[in-house]
Design a protein around this motif. Structure first.
Motif, PDB file in Angstrom:
ATOM      1  N   ILE A  73       0.890  -1.006   0.130  1.00 47.26           N
ATOM      2  CA  ILE A  73       0.012   0.109   0.156  1.00 47.26           C
ATOM      3  C   ILE A  73       0.767   1.343  -0.046  1.00 47.26           C
ATOM      4  O   ILE A  73       1.791   1.310   0.944  1.00 47.26           O
ATOM      5  N   ALA A  78      -6.488   3.643   3.771  1.00 47.39           N
ATOM      6  CA  ALA A  78      -8.132   4.003   3.296  1.00 47.39           C
ATOM      7  C   ALA A  78      -7.927   4.741   1.996  1.00 47.39           C
ATOM      8  O   ALA A  78      -9.088   4.642   1.284  1.00 47.39           O
ATOM      9  N   ARG A  79      -6.829   4.992   1.601  1.00 47.63           N
ATOM     10  CA  ARG A  79      -6.743   5.636   0.328  1.00 47.63           C
ATOM     11  C   ARG A  79      -6.739   4.754  -0.954  1.00 47.63           C
ATOM     12  O   ARG A  79      -6.805   5.150  -2.053  1.00 47.63           O
ATOM     13  N   GLY A  80      -6.410   3.464  -0.614  1.00 44.26           N
ATOM     14  CA  GLY A  80      -6.570   2.460  -1.736  1.00 44.26           C
ATOM     15  C   GLY A  80      -5.227   2.266  -2.449  1.00 44.26           C
ATOM     16  O   GLY A  80      -4.133   2.561  -1.998  1.00 44.26           O
ATOM     17  N   TRP A  82      -4.052  -0.527  -3.423  1.00 42.82           N
ATOM     18  CA  TRP A  82      -3.212  -1.655  -2.891  1.00 42.82           C
ATOM     19  C   TRP A  82      -2.919  -2.512  -3.908  1.00 42.82           C
ATOM     20  O   TRP A  82      -3.573  -2.635  -5.076  1.00 42.82           O
ATOM     21  N   LEU A 114     -14.523  -4.896   0.725  1.00 41.96           N
ATOM     22  CA  LEU A 114     -13.625  -3.865   0.600  1.00 41.96           C
ATOM     23  C   LEU A 114     -12.397  -4.129  -0.122  1.00 41.96           C
ATOM     24  O   LEU A 114     -11.828  -3.094  -0.859  1.00 41.96           O
ATOM     25  N   LEU A 118     -10.502  -1.297  -2.735  1.00 43.51           N
ATOM     26  CA  LEU A 118      -9.047  -0.855  -2.318  1.00 43.51           C
ATOM     27  C   LEU A 118      -8.118  -1.233  -3.361  1.00 43.51           C
ATOM     28  O   LEU A 118      -6.920  -0.501  -3.164  1.00 43.51           O
TER      29      LEU A 118
END
Length: 211
Positions: A73, A78-80, A82, A114, A118
């Motif tokens: 990451i 939380a910003r994605g 990945w 998720l 993400l």
């Protein structure tokens, strides 16, 4: 091999244990901040292992299988964006392999949905011989020649009790045992990591499809 049922509507469950070892120098801040706080090194590199004690995707049995993970990451979780690689137990049937891939890609929705939001790149997925063992409080995982890890809980004031962060909103599970890695080597997809002595966590999982 195609699975029966429309993807995202098939009931599924996965219960067992998950271990993670990352490049954070202290316990992962993502657990308590839900990915809003950056990792201690500004980016996240993680290997993980899952032991499925009980699991099924529709009529496909998953119990007794193991999974290996590699997650990268670039900044806050939380910003994605990945990047993920998946290693699936070589004992899995073709149907079980496809089911695990569907679940862990987020396409099956539910707890792991998720991932579909993400993850921007799936680096690959492959069969590997995977062993996941527990000796006392120590957890060990070997994923072919890709991952060799050993994690142990961090000692608390009472050595008989694990140091646990409870009642979190962490999607993997509400209770997370704070751990560290005695070994944490990964060699996969052009990455060479060794996170011995760095942050780790142990979590009992009870994941499921959409309700």
């Amino acid at each position: 091999m195609a699975l029966d049922g429309e993807v995202g509507t098939v009931p599924w469950t996965m219960k067992g244990e998950l271990i993670l070892n990352c490049n954070c120098t202290v316990f992962c801040p993502c657990v308590v901040s839900l990915g809003q706080h950056p990792p201690t090194e500004g980016h996240c590199q993680t290997w993980g292992g899952i032991r499925i004690d009980e699991g099924a995707y529709g009529d496909v049995e998953l119990s007794g299988l193991n999974i290996g993970l590699m997650i990268e990451i670039p900044e806050r979780m939380a910003r994605g964006n990945w990047k993920v690689a998946l290693f699936i137990d070589d004992r899995a049937s073709e149907e079980a392999y496809d089911a695990i891939l569907t679940i862990m890609s987020g396409k099956a929705r539910g707890t792991t949905g998720l991932f579909g939001i993400l993850v921007s790149e799936m680096l690959g997925h492959e069969r590997q011989p995977i062993t996941y063992e527990r000796e006392g409080k120590t957890r060990r995982i070997v994923v072919g020649k890709r991952i060799k890890g050993e994690v142990v809980p961090v000692a608390g004031a009472d050595p008989e009790k694990d140091l646990v962060i409870t009642n979190t909103q962490y999607w993997m599970g509400p209770d997370v045992t704070v751990a560290t890695a005695n070994a944490g080597r990964l060699r996969a997809f052009g990455r060479v990591w060794d996170f011995e002595g760095r942050s780790a966590e142990i979590c009992q999982i009870d994941w499921h499809g959409p309700k």
